[in-house]
Write a protein that holds these residues in place. Structure first.
Motif, PDB file in Angstrom:
ATOM      1  N   ASN A  72       4.448   3.294  -9.718  1.00 37.53           N
ATOM      2  CA  ASN A  72       5.452   4.403  -9.203  1.00 37.53           C
ATOM      3  C   ASN A  72       6.962   3.956  -9.145  1.00 37.53           C
ATOM      4  O   ASN A  72       7.184   2.664  -8.807  1.00 37.53           O
ATOM      5  CB  ASN A  72       4.942   5.010  -7.998  1.00 37.53           C
ATOM      6  CG  ASN A  72       3.442   5.764  -8.394  1.00 37.53           C
ATOM      7  OD1 ASN A  72       3.215   5.839  -9.271  1.00 37.53           O
ATOM      8  ND2 ASN A  72       2.868   6.028  -7.092  1.00 37.53           N
ATOM      9  N   ARG A 102       2.297   1.738  -3.545  1.00 36.34           N
ATOM     10  CA  ARG A 102       1.398   2.193  -4.423  1.00 36.34           C
ATOM     11  C   ARG A 102       0.908   3.646  -4.277  1.00 36.34           C
ATOM     12  O   ARG A 102       0.547   4.443  -5.267  1.00 36.34           O
ATOM     13  CB  ARG A 102       0.213   1.367  -4.405  1.00 36.34           C
ATOM     14  CG  ARG A 102       0.631   0.019  -5.048  1.00 36.34           C
ATOM     15  CD  ARG A 102      -0.972  -0.992  -5.191  1.00 36.34           C
ATOM     16  NE  ARG A 102      -0.740  -1.976  -6.170  1.00 36.34           N
ATOM     17  CZ  ARG A 102      -1.191  -1.897  -7.345  1.00 36.34           C
ATOM     18  NH1 ARG A 102      -2.061  -1.176  -8.002  1.00 36.34           N
ATOM     19  NH2 ARG A 102      -1.044  -3.215  -8.128  1.00 36.34           N
ATOM     20  N   ARG A 103       0.961   4.136  -2.927  1.00 35.17           N
ATOM     21  CA  ARG A 103       0.497   5.791  -2.807  1.00 35.17           C
ATOM     22  C   ARG A 103       1.653   6.682  -2.563  1.00 35.17           C
ATOM     23  O   ARG A 103       1.344   7.906  -2.600  1.00 35.17           O
ATOM     24  CB  ARG A 103      -0.613   5.563  -1.589  1.00 35.17           C
ATOM     25  CG  ARG A 103      -0.145   5.317  -0.433  1.00 35.17           C
ATOM     26  CD  ARG A 103      -0.923   5.539   0.583  1.00 35.17           C
ATOM     27  NE  ARG A 103      -0.583   5.590   1.916  1.00 35.17           N
ATOM     28  CZ  ARG A 103      -0.190   4.768   2.915  1.00 35.17           C
ATOM     29  NH1 ARG A 103      -0.623   3.621   2.651  1.00 35.17           N
ATOM     30  NH2 ARG A 103       0.284   5.215   4.001  1.00 35.17           N
ATOM     31  N   THR A 104       2.907   6.064  -2.643  1.00 36.68           N
ATOM     32  CA  THR A 104       3.945   7.100  -2.650  1.00 36.68           C
ATOM     33  C   THR A 104       4.622   7.212  -4.211  1.00 36.68           C
ATOM     34  O   THR A 104       4.563   6.213  -4.879  1.00 36.68           O
ATOM     35  CB  THR A 104       4.862   6.938  -1.627  1.00 36.68           C
ATOM     36  OG1 THR A 104       5.512   5.834  -1.685  1.00 36.68           O
ATOM     37  CG2 THR A 104       4.094   7.015  -0.260  1.00 36.68           C
ATOM     38  N   ALA A 130       5.648   9.479   4.714  1.00 40.41           N
ATOM     39  CA  ALA A 130       4.023   8.927   4.571  1.00 40.41           C
ATOM     40  C   ALA A 130       3.944   8.125   6.037  1.00 40.41           C
ATOM     41  O   ALA A 130       2.873   7.908   6.664  1.00 40.41           O
ATOM     42  CB  ALA A 130       3.879   7.993   3.703  1.00 40.41           C
ATOM     43  N   SER A 188       0.603  -1.108   0.045  1.00 38.24           N
ATOM     44  CA  SER A 188      -0.035  -0.046   0.193  1.00 38.24           C
ATOM     45  C   SER A 188       1.005   1.131  -0.079  1.00 38.24           C
ATOM     46  O   SER A 188       0.630   2.187  -0.582  1.00 38.24           O
ATOM     47  CB  SER A 188      -1.007  -0.017   1.099  1.00 38.24           C
ATOM     48  OG  SER A 188      -1.166   1.062   1.580  1.00 38.24           O
TER      49      SER A 188
END
Ligand SMILES: *[C@@H]1O[C@H](CO)[C@@H](O)[C@H](O)[C@H]1NC(C)=O
Ligand SMILES: *[C@@H]1O[C@H](CO)[C@@H](O)[C@H](O)[C@H]1NC(C)=O
Length: 471
Positions: A457, A442-444, A467, A439
């Motif tokens: 990414n 995927r989000r940074t 984060a 997770s």
């Protein structure tokens, strides 16, 4: 008639046909192996030559069965697999006969106690052929850190951000690489305590790949050679080849999981030709999938090379299992159907560009990407060969590539991050789990420039740290 059969049998043993496959069988119960033997001896198969062994030996099975609340569903399914080799193992060739494998497969699939029987592609390294045109010899290994653009930001992974923090050089983490061979005696790995925990590395030529992988992660922080992303991590190898038997990828994965602790990092540096003939990630094959799931369920963070086949994992070709796959198999590249818990790594450009490289597999399941070209590390010798060019302990490369080089880039970042988290720096977080890591990745990070063929990414350690701090 009898003479004819004898003659055919004789020809079959004389003409050794190489097969690109291994025959893997799943039975209804782990105890059904003798039934398989009995069937073969009653049906004209040469049981003297054929070897049949459980994919997972009793000791490994018991280790995982006892450490959780009894065997998990994946362990139970994996425990019923049997590797069937039609000829005695020869390290020089794969002397399984494909026609005979197919004949046996179709007969086995008729048996009530056989739940799957499929031909599984042989494993290979997910690298791209290297360029050896710039070889230099010298006595004192220079420092090559300026060639490691991946350590910097923003084109690289911003590694200095984590090295500045307590524990941020990987000192609290073990990393284990699953593939074919390594040079753990390399001059730039001396402090990493590298060793092989399972299997038998194959031959001289096959050491460079794993050596380059381990260098990206764990090459020592000193005044010569290169510096790894997590240079104080301990490094281990689990080898899927063995001097006595055909490759056993699932067992090499379980052996690796057994050798490390929850929160430690594992890499799967293997690919094999899939249903479209393109090389793909290991989890497509059901026995590998179950082994990966057992590993991630035990808390190990597993990074898996997506493979260099230019394959679209969202293609319908991957919705159908191969011939003889178990009836309950689901496409693991569609995470809403099946999820091994492993993190799939694609290959992007080196330097500032975050474009996909032409060969990288892609699709919605590819979580993240690393550098797939121009990666400086130890091994190969195209950048530098220390005195006595046969001493591979002083070899360096500037051109390690493929999803092979991309995967250790990302694994190294997480080894360093996890080691910092283990110091207690993040409130309420003792350890990152495999799901946390996926997770976070995927989000940074920096977005892929050409996202229509997704490789995800590019990780950025400064963003990863922030984060976690702002949790
Ligand atoms: C994944 O599976 C779900 C459920 O069957 C389906 O709705 C979705 O379209 C699939 N995704 C892809 C990319 O095929
Ligand atoms: C790197 O890429 C970013 C984003 O695409 C861009 O803003 C920046 O100018 C680039 N830097 C260099 C040195 O090319």
């Amino acid at each position: 008639m009898r003479t004819l059969i004898t003659l055919v049998a004789l020809l079959a043993t004389l003409v050794i046909c190489e097969s690109k496959y291994q025959l893997v069988v799943q039975v209804a119960n782990r105890g059904d192996l003798p039934l398989l033997r009995k069937f073969m001896s009653q049906n004209d198969f040469d049981t003297e030559r054929i070897s049949m062994t459980h994919t997972v030996d009793d000791e490994t099975f018991n280790h995982f069965a006892n450490s959780v609340n009894g065997p998990s569903k994946s362990l139970e399914q994996l425990s019923r697999y049997i590797n069937v080799d039609l000829a005695p193992y020869d390290p020089k060739s794969n002397n399984n006969d494909q026609q005979e494998q197919e004949r046996l497969q179709s007969q086995l699939l008729q048996l009530p106690f056989v739940t799957a029987a499929y031909l599984k592609s042989l494993p290979e390294d997910p690298t791209i052929v290297e360029d050896f045109s710039h070889i230099h010899d010298a006595n004192q290994t220079p420092l090559f850190v300026e060639k490691q653009g991946y350590l910097n930001g923003p084109g690289g992974f911003n590694v200095k951000a984590i090295h500045a923090l307590p524990g941020g050089k990987g000192e609290n983490v073990k990393v284990i690489d699953v593939e074919r061979g390594w040079t753990f005696e390399h001059e730039d790995l001396k402090e990493s305590e590298g060793k092989v925990v399972y299997g038998t590395p194959a031959s001289y030529d096959e050491f460079h790949h794993g050596t380059a992988v381990t260098g990206i992660i764990s090459a020592n922080d000193n005044d010569f050679g290169v510096t790894g992303i997590a240079p104080k991590s301990k490094i281990l190898g689990s080898c899927y080849t063995n001097e006595k038997a055909f490759p056993n990828v699932p067992l090499s994965i379980l052996a690796a999981a057994k050798a490390v602790d929850p929160g430690d990092v594992m890499l799967i540096e293997i690919q094999a030709p899939g249903p479209e003939g393109k090389v793909i990630a290991m989890e497509y094959w059901p026995d590998n999938f179950h082994a990966l799931k057992v590993a991630t369920e035990s808390g190990v963070i597993v990074f898996e090379a997506a493979g260099n086949g230019d394959a679209n994992f969202d293609s319908p070709a991957y919705n159908r299992g191969g011939p003889g796959f178990p009836a309950d198999w689901k496409n693991p590249f569609n995470r809403s159907l099946a999820d091994s818990g492993a993190i799939l790594v694609g290959a992007g450009s080196s330097g500032n560009s975050t474009k996909r490289l032409y060969f990288s597999n892609y699709g919605s399941a590819v979580d993240v990407h690393g550098w797939g070209q121009n990666v400086a590390s130890i091994g190969y010798g195209d950048l530098y060969r220390g005195e006595g060019t046969r001493e591979r302990s002083k070899y360096y490369t500037n051109s390690f590539s493929g999803t092979s080089s991309a995967t250790p880039c990302v694994s190294g970042c997480i080894a360093a991050l996890q080691s910092w988290v283990k110091t207690g720096a993040v409130s309420g977080k003792k350890l990152l789990t495999p799901a946390d890591v996926r997770s976070l990745l995927r989000r940074t990070g920096r977005a892929q420039e050409d996202p229509e063929k997704r490789i995800g990414n590019r990780p950025d350690l400064e963003q990863l740290i922030n984060a976690l701090k702002s949790k």
